[in-house]
Design a protein around this motif. Structure first.
Motif: not given
Length: 734
Positions: A706, A709-710
Motif C-alpha cells: 500500500e 503503490s502510492k
C-alpha cells in the motif's frame, strides 16, 4: 547505474572526496561559553581569546554509490552534522586570560583612576560640625543667598568629600540637599561647576546614584552639556558618567533626557583640538559614554548608530600621545567591539592601522593587555583580519612570542598565550590566511612550523591550530603534505600519547583531518602511518579528542578500500566505535562514530568487515542512524545496510530483525518529509531484505504494498520507477 536527483548531488554513500568548494566556519575545542560581561569604565573587558563560531558549512562531496547490483541514490544537499574542512581556534576561557584593571567611576581629576587605597577617614569633630553647618546653611539660603556664601558652603562640602567621601555622601543624602542642587544647576550661576563636581563625587558611591536620579538631577545636568564653559562641561560629564556607572536607572534617565547624542556631538566637534584642557574633556566624555552603554547592547547599538566609532578612531589617531585619552579610547573600543554591527563600522575606518601603530610603541605589559582586549573581538571580522595583517600586527605578535617563549614570568606567559592565540585568530579569514601562507613559502608560515617541535605546550597548540587553518583548501594541503608536515604532526602526537595535553592532541588531530581531505593526500598519509598514529588515542576519554580521531580516520579511508578493510577488521577499533555510538552526552562523538562505522562498510565492501561489525553489535546503531535528522547520515546508513544485506544477509539477519529495520523502513517510506533519495534507497533495501525469511514475513505483515503503490505517482521519476519495481517484487513474493 547512477541516478541524479539534484543538479549538484552530494553522494554520501560514494567513494568521492570532500573538497573545499565552500568556505568553512570556525569550530572550537568545547562548548561556547557565554559572552563575558564588562563591568564599567575604566576596567577593560575580559575577552582576549576568540570565541567559537556557529555551526560549520559543508563542502560538497561527489562520486557514485557502488553497491553490487543495488543502484543507490546520492543524498540531497542537506548539511551533515560533521562538515568537511573546519577552522580551528583557541578555546575561549570563561575567565580572563589576563588580569583586569578593576572598574571605577570617573575621578575628579578628569578621568584618572581614583587612588587604590580606601577613602581617607578624618577623625570626627570640627570637620563634621562644619559640614553639618554648611548643609543647614545651604538648604536655607540656596535660593536667596549670594554667590560668595553659596561657594563657601559648596567648598566645605567638597573638602568633606575629599576627606571622607562615603560618610559625607550619607550626610548629604539624609539632609535632602540633593533636591536643592537641581535648582542650582543653571548655566548662569557661577557655582554650577562646583555643584556638578559635588554630584560627581557623591555618585562614586553606589547607594547615591538612584538618589541623584530621584532628586531630578539628570535633566538639568544634560541641559548643562549645551553650555560653553569648559569646567562646567568637565564636571557635568563626570557627574553623568558616575551616575550611569553600574546603574540601570541612571542610564535610563540619561537616555530619556538625550544626553548621549549631545556628548557624541561634542566628541565629534572637539576631536581635532589637542590642547591639554580639551583632551581632559574628551577623556571624560569618552568615559561617560562607556559607563552609559556598559553591559547594555541596546545603548551600545544606539551609540554605534550615532556614529561614535569613526569619531573614536579619529581620536585615537590624533591624540595617540595622550595616555589617558588613548586608554579611554581603547576601553571604548573593547566595550563596543562585541557587537557585529560595530565590527562592520570598524572595518570602514583605519582602526587596524592606528591600533597596530599604538601597539608597536608599547613596552608595559598592562598597556599591551588593553590593546589585546580590543584586538580579539575586532579580529573576528574577516575584513579587519586582513587589515591587521597588512598593518603589520603579525610581525608584532611573532616578536612577542620570540621574547617571551623562554620566560617563566607570569606576565610573559600570559602575553605569549594571548599573542599566539591571536595569531591563530588572524588565520580564520580566508584572505588573511592565504596572504600569510604565501604559497607555503611565507616567513610567517615557516615560523609557525617551527612552533610544532617546540617544548612549549602553548606554542605546540598554536602551531597545530595554525596548520589546521592553513589546511583549508586542497592546494595548501597538498603542498604541506608534500613538504613533510605530516611527520611533524605525528611526532607531536607521539609526545602526547601518555598523559598528554588534550588541547594539543585535539589540535594536531584537527590538522591531520583537514590535510586528509584531498584525494591525493590520503594514500600518502596512510603510507606515512597516520592511521596507526591516530589509533594510539583510542583509549582517550576526552570527547574533543575522540571527535577529531573519528573524523581523521573517516577522511583517511574515503575511497581507500584497502585501508577501510584493514581498519574495519580491527576488533578493538570497531568495539570502541560501537561504544561511542551510545555516547548520548556527546552528540558529535556519537554522530562521527556512526558515520565511521558506515564508512568502513561502504568503502571496503568487505565481508570480513561486515562480520566484524555484526559480531561487535554495530547493526543496531546503523539502523538507528537511518532515522537521523540529517539526510546525509540517513543515506550513509541505508547504503551500508544495503551492502550488508547484499553480502552477509544470513550473518546479519538476527541483528537486523532485532534492530526493527523493517519497521524503520516502513516509517521512512510513509513519511512525506523523507527526501527522494531516502525513499528510493529504502525501497532498494526492502527488496534486498526479501532474501531473509523472517524479514520477508515482517515486510508482508506491515503491508508495504500500500505504501509503495502510492509512491508510483511520486513527483520524482526515479522514485516512481523504483516504486513500480518494488511493487512488482512485493506482489510476486507475497
Amino acid at each position: 547505474m547512477y541516478y541524479t536527483l539534484t543538479h549538484n548531488p552530494i553522494d554520501t554513500a560514494a567513494a568521492g572526496s570532500e573538497t573545499h568548494t565552500q568556505s568553512p566556519a570556525p569550530a572550537s575545542l568545547s562548548a561556547s561559553p557565554p559572552r563575558q560581561q564588562r563591568r564599567g569604565w575604566p576596567g577593560p573587558g575580559t575577552r582576549v581569546a576568540p570565541s567559537p563560531a556557529a555551526a560549520a558549512r559543508t563542502p560538497r562531496r561527489q562520486g557514485r554509490a557502488l553497491a553490487p547490483g543495488l543502484p543507490l541514490l546520492p543524498a540531497s544537499s542537506s548539511p551533515p552534522p560533521s562538515p568537511g574542512r573546519r577552522l580551528l581556534q583557541p578555546h575561549r576561557p570563561r575567565s580572563p586570560l589576563l588580569p583586569r584593571v578593576p572598574p571605577r567611576p570617573l575621578d575628579r581629576d578628569a578621568g584618572s583612576f581614583p587612588e587604590q587605597h580606601p577613602e581617607r577617614c578624618s577623625p570626627p569633630g570640627r570637620n563634621m560640625d562644619n559640614l553639618s553647618d554648611a548643609l543647614k546653611k545651604l538648604k536655607i539660603t540656596a535660593i536667596d543667598s549670594t554667590a560668595d556664601s553659596l561657594e563657601g558652603c559648596l567648598d566645605c562640602l567638597l573638602q568633606a568629600l575629599a576627606q571622607n567621601n562615603t560618610e559625607t555622601s550619607e550626610k548629604i543624602q539624609k539632609s535632602g540637599i540633593l533636591q536643592v542642587f537641581a535648582s542650582l544647576l543653571t548655566p548662569q550661576s557661577s557655582c554650577t561647576a562646583k555643584v556638578a563636581n559635588i554630584i560627581a563625587e557623591v555618585a562614586k558611591n553606589e547607594f547615591m546614584r538612584n538618589s541623584c536620579v530621584d532628586a531630578g538631577l539628570i535633566p538639568p545636568l544634560v541641559q548643562l552639556l549645551n553650555c560653553k564653559d569648559q569646567e562646567v562641561l568637565l564636571q557635568t560629564g563626570r557627574a553623568l558618567g558616575n551616575i550611569c556607572y553600574d546603574s540601570h536607572e541612571g542610564r535610563s534617565a540619561v537616555d530619556h533626557a538625550g544626553g548621549a547624542q549631545i556628548v557624541v556631538d561634542h566628541l565629534r566637534s572637539l576631536c581635532s583640538k589637542t590642547d591639554p584642557a580639551n583632551e581632559k574633556l574628551l577623556t571624560v566624555f569618552c568615559g561617560m559614554l562607556m559607563n552609559y552603554s556598559n553591559e547594555n547592547d541596546t545603548l551600545q547599538s544606539q551609540l554605534i548608530n550615532m556614529g561614535v566609532i569613526p569619531t573614536l578612531v579619529k581620536l585615537l589617531g590624533i591624540h595617540c600621545q595622550n595616555a589617558a585619552l588613548t586608554e579611554m579610547c581603547l576601553v571604548a573600543f573593547g566595550n563596543l567591539a562585541e557587537l557585529e554591527s560595530s565590527k562592520e563600522q570598524f572595518a570602514y575606518t583605519n582602526i587596524a592601522e592606528e591600533i597596530v601603530k599604538l601597539f608597536k610603541k608599547q613596552i608595559e605589559h598592562d598597556k599591551k593587555e588593553m590593546i589585546f582586549e580590543v584586538l580579539a573581538p575586532l579580529a573576528e571580522n574577516d575584513i579587519i583580519k586582513l587589515q591587521l595583517v597588512e598593518a603589520g600586527l603579525v610581525e608584532c605578535l611573532l616578536e612577542i612570542v620570540q621574547k617571551t617563549v623562554d620566560s617563566d614570568k607570569e606576565d610573559d606567559i600570559a602575553e605569549l598565550k594571548t599573542a599566539s592565540d591571536l595569531m591563530v585568530l588572524l588565520l580564520l579569514g580566508d584572505e588573511s590566511m592565504q596572504k600569510l601562507f604565501e604559497g607555503g613559502k611565507g616567513s610567517v608560515f615557516q615560523r609557525v612550523l617551527s612552533w610544532i617541535p617546540s617544548n612549549n605546550h602553548q606554542l605546540q597548540l598554536a602551531g597545530a591550530l595554525a596548520i589546521a587553518n592553513f589546511a583549508r583548501n586542497d592546494g595548501n594541503c597538498i603542498h604541506m603534505v608534500d613538504n613533510g608536515i605530516v611527520q611533524k604532526l605525528m611526532d607531536l602526537l607521539d609526545r602526547h600519547v601518555e598523559d598528554g595535553n588534550v588541547t594539543v592532541q585535539h589540535a594536531a588531530l584537527s590538522a591531520l583531518r583537514n590535510l586528509a581531505i584531498p584525494v591525493v593526500n590520503k594514500a600518502k598519509m596512510l603510507s606515512a602511518g597516520v592511521a596507526e598514529a591516530v589509533l594510539k588515542f583510542l583509549r582517550s576519554e576526552m570527547p574533543p579528542v575522540q571527535f577529531k580521531l573519528l573524523g581523521t580516520l573517516r577522511m583517511l579511508i574515503d575511497a581507500q578500500a584497502e585501508a577501510a578493510e584493514q581498519l574495519g577488521k580491527n576488533v578493538k577499533l570497531v568495539e570502541r566505535l560501537v561504544e561511542w555510538c551510545e555516547a548520548k552526552d556527546h552528540a558529535g562523538v556519537m554522530g562521527e562514530s556512526n558515520r565511521l562505522l558506515s564508512a568502513l562498510i561502504r568503502h571496503s565492501k568487505s565481508k570480513d568487515v561486515i562480520r566484524t561489525i555484526v559480531q561487535s553489535g554495530g547493526i543496531k546503531h546503523l539502523a538507528t542512524m537511518a532515522t537521523s535528522e540529517h539526510v546525509i547520515m540517513q543515506n550513509e546508513a541505508l547504503v551500508a545496510l544495503a551492502l550488508i544485506a547484499a553480502l552477509e544477509l544470513v550473518t546479519a539477519e538476527k541483528d537486523l530483525e532485532n534492530a526493527k529495520l523493517v519497521q524503520i523502513l516502513h516509517r521512512l517510506l510513509s513519511d512525506e518529509r523523507s527526501a527522494p533519495e531516502i525513499k528510493y534507497n529504502s525501497m532498494v533495501l526492502i527488496c534486498a531484505l526479501m532474501g531473509s525469511e523472517p524479514l520477508h514475513k515482517e515486510v508482508q505483515n506491515l503491508a508495504f504494498l500500500e505504501v509503495v503503490s502510492k509512491l508510483r505517482s511520486h513527483e520524482n521519476k526515479t522514485v516512481a520507477q523504483q516504486a513500480s519495481l518494488t511493487e512488482q517484487r512485493l506482489a510476486v513474493e507475497s
